[in-house]
Design an enzyme around this catalytic site. Sequence first.
Site, mmCIF file in Angstrom:
data_model
loop_
_atom_site.group_PDB
_atom_site.id
_atom_site.type_symbol
_atom_site.label_atom_id
_atom_site.label_comp_id
_atom_site.label_asym_id
_atom_site.label_seq_id
_atom_site.Cartn_x
_atom_site.Cartn_y
_atom_site.Cartn_z
ATOM 1 N N GLY A 72 -0.559 107.134 -23.982
ATOM 2 C CA GLY A 72 -0.684 105.379 -24.423
ATOM 3 C C GLY A 72 -0.497 104.727 -23.174
ATOM 4 N NE ARG A 100 -3.148 98.136 -25.701
ATOM 5 C CZ ARG A 100 -3.847 97.983 -26.958
ATOM 6 N NH1 ARG A 100 -3.369 97.494 -27.792
ATOM 7 N NH2 ARG A 100 -5.369 97.714 -26.716
ATOM 8 C CB SER A 108 12.225 103.577 -31.142
ATOM 9 O OG SER A 108 12.775 102.187 -31.668
ATOM 10 C CB SER A 149 13.271 102.440 -34.939
ATOM 11 O OG SER A 149 13.122 101.150 -34.735
ATOM 12 C CD GLN A 192 10.655 98.722 -37.403
ATOM 13 O OE1 GLN A 192 11.959 98.705 -37.289
ATOM 14 N NE2 GLN A 192 9.857 98.716 -36.274
ATOM 15 C CE1 TYR A 248 7.359 102.839 -34.174
ATOM 16 C CE2 TYR A 248 9.521 102.017 -34.538
ATOM 17 C CZ TYR A 248 8.586 102.267 -33.618
ATOM 18 O OH TYR A 248 8.793 102.259 -32.283
ATOM 19 C CE LYS A 264 8.381 105.312 -31.729
ATOM 20 N NZ LYS A 264 7.754 105.728 -30.271
ATOM 21 C CB ILE A 278 9.923 96.733 -25.382
ATOM 22 C CG1 ILE A 278 11.065 97.451 -25.303
ATOM 23 C CG2 ILE A 278 9.273 96.409 -23.905
ATOM 24 C CD1 ILE A 278 12.399 97.245 -24.286
ATOM 25 C CG ASN A 334 7.107 94.196 -30.467
ATOM 26 O OD1 ASN A 334 6.557 93.477 -29.577
ATOM 27 N ND2 ASN A 334 8.429 94.674 -29.881
#
Length: 261
Positions: free
Chosen positions: A13, A16, A151, A153, A161, A164, A168, A197, A202
């Site tokens: 990844g 970006r 994260s 998270s 989330q 998600y 994590k 971040i 996000n």
Amino acid sequence: MSLLQGRIVCITGASRGIGRGCALECAKHGATGLILHYYGDAETQDEIESLKQEVAAINAKATIVAVPGDIADPETATRVVREGVEVLGRIDVLISNAGICPFWDFLSMPLSVWERTRSVNLDGSFYITQRVANQMKDQTPQGGSIIGISSISALVGGGQQVHYTPTKAGILSLMQSSAVALGPYNIRANAILPGTIATDINKEDLSDVAKREGMIKRTCLGRLGNPDDIAGPAVFLASDLAKYVTGAALLVDGGLFVNLQ
């Protein structure tokens, strides 16, 4: 200071956000080679081309191998390692970063959203970690550093989330168990837990001004994080400064977690 002089770094990844920030910081610290994974659509293809130019401006001696593919497909991890090692000979550092976070209401979430988020974030992390670890075990000198981008998270919940946060938490656990499994091969495994971040992942969520300001106020440092805020800790964990650090979870959140009030 060239903390990564002579090192070959693989980043998933990478086109970006945090991955891109890590690529640039690794280049600054003298990485000899960068294996840059990216998704491979037209947008990320443009991004990886511009990243190559930025890396070259920072570290003209760094050799770059760019490999496209869906990280949720186990063949992508195999190809990333194979093509990277064919050119660069070895892998010293893995930054497993590729991930998605499509915000969604839990009660109406289609099963496809859950499956896609899990397959990219957790399955993809497992695939690339296992394949790079095998390369690190077999190369001479043996060993390396694996860094999983988890994260905050992994530690706390989010109403949008529910799909998600478990991925994590899984990445954190993956790094902890990998540290145990891979220690005999001189392979360290650690997790970085970013707070909020400001990246494309996000961007839409933080376009809500009130929510953005609320998140800023919750930090101790009074700002959201930037990709380079994560890149510095990643370079540390990749380097010999962290040669006795494995199985650790490094929370990088500007004080968000501890700020109860």
